[in-house]
Design a protein around this motif. Structure first.
Motif, PDB file in Angstrom:
ATOM      1  N   ARG A  16       0.847  -1.198   0.000  1.00  9.10           N
ATOM      2  CA  ARG A  16       0.000   0.000   0.000  1.00  9.10           C
ATOM      3  C   ARG A  16       0.876   1.240   0.000  1.00  9.10           C
ATOM      4  NH1 ARG A  16      -2.961  -2.834  -1.801  1.00  9.10           N
ATOM      5  NH2 ARG A  16      -4.780  -3.850  -0.921  1.00  9.10           N
ATOM      6  N   GLU A  45     -16.731 -12.455  -4.621  1.00 12.64           N
ATOM      7  CA  GLU A  45     -17.489 -11.368  -3.998  1.00 12.64           C
ATOM      8  C   GLU A  45     -18.903 -11.799  -3.604  1.00 12.64           C
ATOM      9  OE1 GLU A  45     -17.291  -8.049  -6.697  1.00 12.64           O
ATOM     10  OE2 GLU A  45     -15.223  -7.603  -6.156  1.00 12.64           O
ATOM     11  N   PHE A 102     -13.494 -10.257  -1.406  1.00 14.88           N
ATOM     12  CA  PHE A 102     -14.143  -9.343  -0.472  1.00 14.88           C
ATOM     13  C   PHE A 102     -15.278 -10.017   0.292  1.00 14.88           C
ATOM     14  CE2 PHE A 102     -12.849  -5.440  -3.259  1.00 14.88           C
ATOM     15  CZ  PHE A 102     -11.521  -5.661  -2.887  1.00 14.88           C
TER      16      PHE A 102
END
Ligand SMILES: Nc1nc2c(ncn2[C@@H]2O[C@@H]3COP(=O)(O)O[C@H]4[C@@H](O)[C@H](n5cnc6c(=O)[nH]c(N)nc65)O[C@@H]4COP(=O)(O)O[C@H]3[C@H]2O)c(=O)[nH]1
Length: 619
Positions: free
Chosen positions: A403, A576, A595
């Motif tokens: 990140r 998902e 997710f």
């Protein structure tokens, strides 16, 4: 003994004889004096005649000797020499002159008509017919009564000619053979304007030719195209097969490009594996696209490098004159920008220059600047996303994801900055940092979960990866079997031999290997068989299409079956929805990531929740 001389004479009319006596001594004395004088004078004259004769002979000999010396000197001159008198007759010439011009003896002998000789030379094509006669040096330079000219004979010999016009008429000409000097000069000129390896034009000649081509296009109101190309996979060929093979690849590429260009085009090598082609006869931009297509096809045909069949491809950027620039620099820069864009878009792509590319390139430059500073400023962090057993939904491992948060830019997606970091080489320190962070964090987890770390092909190709991994494992204390390294297919395509060796060395350390984003690249089944993978990750684009697209379902099903038949664990990425999960479960998928079951979370947050879980389990 002095006697007397007596003379008797009888008188005619008298009986008298007259006797006259004379003493001889004075007579003898006078005679002796006379004789002496005569002998002396005679001897003197003879001596004088002899002396004069001797001097004359000596003088003549000297004259002859010096004439011989002169003749010898003239004959032995390196230059051809001819003297023409005021009547236009050859008065002197040496054999070098005859030999240099291959003259017939009768036409060039002393006394011959020089004008006739010049006409003979003209008729043999030695110089322009129109320039026959004395004016054949009309194009030459003239300096103080001396004319200079350089002439290439029909047989290729280069002659430097000097003609001195004499004041009373006539001339003296010297002819020097400058063929070797001229060749050496030409060679020096060639070396200064061509690439030594491929013999294509170098940047200097490219710029000269481009300037000329632009001027010609401007005059005729035409267009021209600058095609910039570089070879994909050149570096791995060079690294694995050696520099001799790399050089051979460049030479063969040069020949292929040369074969595609027209005589008026220019093909140049401007860098390691970078070539530029200036296409001059262009009636519309489509002509440049068509040439680019031909280049693509030609370069993608296999090369034979000393018995090794090698296949590469190329990316091409095109800038057009006058549309994309009015100077050599602008055209080359814009073609290069278009090439950069083409490479970004994937391999084997051609891109025409567009104005906004420049802005994008500028933006990329700024991103690179910020990225370089980010490591020192501590703007990077690591998040971890869980992977779950498909049936039990238990966490099996975590994928470490990089990140970047920049004060001005905010959060930047790795999909945007990783390619830039790869290109500028920053991926090497960044990748090392990431590996250290991921292993340090994983070593601190209360449960021995596996941690998966993404590796860039650049780390494979340039860093000494096995040594680095061993060092990081030793440093952090993470057991090797808790580390999984994810690589993408791109790596295998780029340099399969080198990659295979590195992978084997990594496997020998005890770490596991996963093939990431399967299905997005070439997805060659041979990779799965050849390389020592433990796991296959199906790209999220297929998983997310499961509900909508029967084709995607068939592909996922096929990948699962194939993976299992090769004894690989299969992970589905980007799950998902429950429907996707149910489909994957039905088709025996081993592991899921997405997710639906867990998003990437920062390292500290994950550590806290893991400790809490362990605490709860123990309570
Ligand atoms: N839409 C959707 N996305 C999901 C879902 N589950 C996971 N993802 C995202 O999918 C990406 C998975 O990583 P990847 O395929 O290795 O793809 C990664 C990986 O190729 C690269 N990357 C990330 N970290 C590193 C790194 O440390 N080194 C290298 N070389 N590449 C990295 O950047 C890519 C993108 O990373 P991220 O943005 O973190 O994106 C991650 C993750 O956040 C989902 O259910 N839906």
């Amino acid at each position: 003994m002095a006697g007397r001389l007596i003379s008797f004479r009888r008188l005619r009319n008298y009986p008298i004889t007259v006797a006259v006596g004379m003493d001889m001594a004075p007579l003898h004395a006078a005679y002796r004096t006379l004789r002496f004088s005569a002998v002396a004078i005679g001897s003197g004259v003879s001596l004088l005649v002899l002396a004069v004769g001797f001097l004359l002979i000596r003088h003549k000999r000297r004259v002859l000797a010096s004439r011989e010396v002169l003749r010898h000197a003239v004959e032995n001159l390196d230059q051809g020499l001819v003297m023409v008198d005021r009547n236009g007759r050859i008065s002197l010439r040496n054999s070098r002159y005859v030999a240099l011009l291959d003259l017939p003896p009768d036409l060039s002998a002393p006394g011959a008509d020089y004008a006739q000789l010049v006409r003979w030379l003209a008729a043999r094509g030695e110089f322009d017919q129109s320039g026959a006669g004395k004016s054949h040096l009309a194009s030459s330079a003239e300096e103080g009564g001396v004319r200079f000219a350089e002439r290439i004979r029909p047989n290729g010999t280069a002659l430097e000619i000097r003609m001195r016009m004499l004041s009373g008429g006539g001339l003296i000409g010297t002819y020097t053979d400058v063929t070797d000097r001229r060749r050496a000069q030409e060679e020096i000129h060639h070396l200064a304007h061509h690439d030594g390896l491929t013999d294509l034009a170098n940047r200097t000649l490219l710029e000269e030719r481009l300037t000329q081509a632009m001027a010609a296009a401007e005059r005729s109101g035409g267009q021209l195209a600058v095609l910039c190309l570089d070879l994909n996979r050149f570096k791995p060929v060079n690294d694995t097969l050696g520099h001799a093979a790399g050089d051979e690849l460049l030479r063969q590429t040069a020949r292929r490009l040369h074969g595609l260009a027209r005589a008026s085009d220019t093909v140049a090598r401007v860098g390691g594996d970078e070539f530029v082609l200036v296409q001059t006869t262009l009636s519309q931009p489509g002509d440049a696209a068509a040439l680019a297509e031909r280049i693509m096809v030609e370069i993608s045909l296999p090369f034979d490098l000393n018995g090794h069949a090698v296949t590469i491809d190329t990316s091409i950027g095109i800038a057009l004159f006058p549309h994309d620039g009015h100077t050599v620099e602008a055209l080359l820069k814009n073609a290069d920008t278009a090439l950069y864009r083409a490479k970004e878009a994937g391999r084997g792509v051609t891109c025409f220059f567009e104005a906004e590319m420049e802005e994008r390139l500028l933006e990329r430059g700024l991103l690179e600047q910020d990225l370089r500073a980010a490591l020192a400023k501590g703007e990077f962090s690591v998040s971890f996303q869980p992977l779950h057993n498909c049936g039990t939904r238990d966490v099996t491992s975590f994928e470490a994801l990089l990140r970047w948060e920049n004060p001005e830019r905010g959060k930047v997606s790795p999909a945007d900055f990783i390619p830039v970091a790869e290109e500028c080489g920053l991926i090497l320190p960044l990748g090392r940092w990431m590996l250290e962070q991921a292993c340090t964090v994983a070593a601190s987890w209360p449960h021995p979960y596996t941690v998966a770390v993404n590796l860039s092909p650049v780390q494979f190709q340039r860093g000494n990866l096995p040594a680095q991994v061993a060092e990081v494992l030793a440093q952090t204390g993470l057991p090797a079997n808790q580390l999984e390294l994810e690589v993408t297919e791109g790596l295998l395509i780029e340099d399969s031999e080198g990659a295979l060796a590195t992978m084997r060395a990594l496997k020998a350390l005890g770490v596991r290997l996963a093939l990431d984003d399967f299905g997005t690249g070439y997805s060659s089944l041979s990779y799965l068989r050849r390389f020592p993978f433990d796991k296959l990750k199906i790209d999220k684009s297929f998983i997310q299409a499961i509900e909508l697209d029967a084709g995607a379902r068939a592909i996922v099903d096929a990948i699962l079956a194939m993976g299992h038949s090769l004894n690989l664990r299969v992970t589905a990425e980007g799950v998902e929805t429950e429907e996707q999960l149910a489909f994957l479960l039905r088709h025996d998928c081993d592991e899921v990531q997405g997710f639906l079951l867990g998003r990437p979370v920062p390292a500290e947050q994950l550590c806290r929740s893991l400790r809490k879980k362990v605490g709860a389990a123990m309570a």
